[in-house]
Every structure is written in structure tokens, then in C-alpha cells.
Design a protein around this motif. Structure first.
Motif: not given
Lengths: 154, 154
Positions: B48, B50-52, B54-55
Motif C-alpha cells: 500500500r 508503494l502504491a502511494f 508510485v501515485f
DNA sequence: CTACAAGTTCAAGTCAACTTGAGGTCAAGA
DNA sequence: TCTTGACCTCAAGTTGACTTGAACTTGTAG
């Protein structure tokens, strides 16, 4: 009156550093004549070209791409409005794509992150169909993606 | 079931290269436990994060900025939806600014370049009030501007 | 027991777009 | 004449976000 300007005059009028101007010349984006002393002399029309370069950079284009665009300008006369327009017309699409991505990201701020679904493998927001197949070396996002795309010639 | 994942498992699930993960850890964006062997073990919640990351990168943020944001997350529990939402809420403004600029550039394709007024010193499009006072070293445009702005702490 | 894959660290390399610095030339003004 | 300032070239440095390579250790399968 004086139609030829020195590098510092151009720099002041354009906001582009003299070192950058030399660099652009080296990279083939602009050209200059030389005074007897070996000093560069730029025609006033170069300012318009620089405006174009700055503009294109703000759209995320690399210098190589910009040079390719500039090469399409007619060599037989100083480029006019229609010449520039022919170059920049196709960019509208590019801009629209970028805006679309931003809108998507913005929507995701409310939806995806807020609701708690944020997850790399599931989220259509973070993983909009192209993160799976990586392009060049390393994660190339945002502007990076653009660059990677063009480096590969698409 | 297994709540701890190896670096390559995380890499595969996130699309972020293992080398990048090590780099992020070194830069303090993520943390890991170590197995007896010295190998990294990541909790699933890291995905999660990492998603942030990348985002945020797609929004043009630097790793330093992102780390600063991540530092605001609570340390006493695995961050939940509302924790993430608190972080990303203010970004809407950022996105809107960017979209606004793109719209302006797009308008300029028709107006400014088409009509022939394109000129660095006169055009409100190319020179939207901040090209005059240069920030850091060299011309910092587009994403560059963003970065420069944040590097200087505004 | 021996491969082999997967992991480790650390230093160095990469890329774009410039900037900086050293060392030199040239013309004009005091 | 001397100095100042604008310009020149060429090589090397900068920044961010990684990647790559070398040399080494560990865990597991055959």
C-alpha cells in the motif's frame, strides 16, 4: 534595427541562460552566425524558436524530440505562424492525454485512496494498464513515461 | 497467509524493481525486518505504501517530498484509509494547478502560436509570470518547476 | 555434497539537461 | 598601455532516481 543579437542579449530577452543557448546550438536546435571575433550572432527570429522550445519543454518533450520537430520547419524562409501551427497542432492530443491522466489521479484521491482499495495490483488508478509491462530501465513514471515512450519511437 | 514477503515477491506484486526497493529503504521511504539470513522481509502493508509512492511520483513529487509525507503516517498502527486520505487530500490543489497550466498551454496552441504572437517576452502563455525570476540552477520547467518550488520549501 | 537460485553490500555507472570552471581571445575605454 | 568585460572552447561536475556489476553468503533441491 540591429538584426543580429549577441548571446547575452538573446539570453536576457528569452530568459534562457547563455550556457543553455550554447548547449542548444551544440545539440542542433538552433544555429548562429559568427562575427569576425568568433562571437555568436543570432538573428532575431531565434527568439521565436526559443519560445517554441520552452513551450515544448513544458509539455514534457525532450530536446531530441524538439529538435526533430524543429527540423520540419521550412529552411527557405523565416518560419511564419502557419509553419509553427503545423508543428504544434498534433500536440493537442498529447495534452489531452495528460489532462486525462491527471483527472484520473484526482478522482483517485477521493475514490481509491479514500476508500482504502489502494493496492498496486488491483487498482485501475495506480495501474492503468501499462505498469505491468515495464519499458526501459527502472520505473519510468509521469514525465518519465512520456520520455520512455518517445525514446522507443512510439 | 504468510505475512512477510521477500524483496522479489514485493517487486513482482508492486511492479517496482528490487533495486528500487532497496533504494527506497536506503532513502527511508520504507522499512524492512530481516530474516536470520540477513534477507529483507516486508510486511504486506508495504504494498500500500508503494502504491502511494508510485501515485505520488506520477504527481511529480520527489522522493524527499514523498518521504516527508510518509513520515506523517501514524507509527502506532498500520495506516488505514483515513490516514492515507489525510495525506493526499491537499494534493487536489496541486493537480488542479497542473491541469490549469495544461489547459493554458492547450489554448495557446490555437491562440498564441497560431496567431503568430509567440514571443518569449510578450506572451502570457510562455511566460506565465514566473520565467523572469529564475529559481535554481538552469531552466527548470514543467515538472522541473514543481521540483524547484519544493526544493526551496514553498 | 554440490549446484543453483535468491539474497546481501558497496561502489560506480546512467541519463537528460544543463552549469561551472579553467584558460584564452578580442575590442573598446581610461 | 592597461584593464575590463564580453565572448570563446573544452572538460568535468551536478541532480534525482535508479541500475549494474563484483564479490560474497544462504537456503534448498537433487
Amino acid at each position: 534595427m540591429d538584426n543580429l543579437l549577441t548571446i547575452n542579449q538573446i539570453s536576457r530577452r528569452s530568459g534562457v541562460a547563455a550556457s543553455a543557448l550554447r548547449y542548444y546550438e551544440e545539440r542542433g536546435l538552433i544555429a548562429s552566425e559568427r562575427a569576425g571575433s568568433g562571437h555568436r550572432r543570432f538573428p532575431r527570429a531565434i527568439l521565436r524558436k526559443l519560445a517554441f522550445i520552452v513551450f515544448a519543454q513544458r509539455l514534457g518533450m525532450s530536446l531530441d524530440e524538439i529538435r526533430a520537430e524543429l527540423d520540419k520547419l521550412p529552411a527557405d524562409h523565416v518560419p511564419k505562424g502557419r509553419d509553427w501551427a503545423r508543428l504544434s497542432g498534433p500536440w493537442t492530443k498529447r495534452i489531452d492525454e495528460r489532462i486525462a491522466e491527471l483527472e484520473r489521479l484526482k478522482a483517485g484521491l477521493a475514490e481509491c485512496i479514500g476508500c482504502g482499495c489502494l493496492s498496486l495490483d488491483r487498482c485501475r488508478l495506480v495501474n492503468p494498464a501499462d505498469r505491468a509491462g515495464q519499458l526501459g530501465p527502472g520505473p519510468l513514471f509521469w514525465v518519465g513515461m512520456e520520455r520512455a515512450r518517445s525514446r522507443r519511437g512510439a
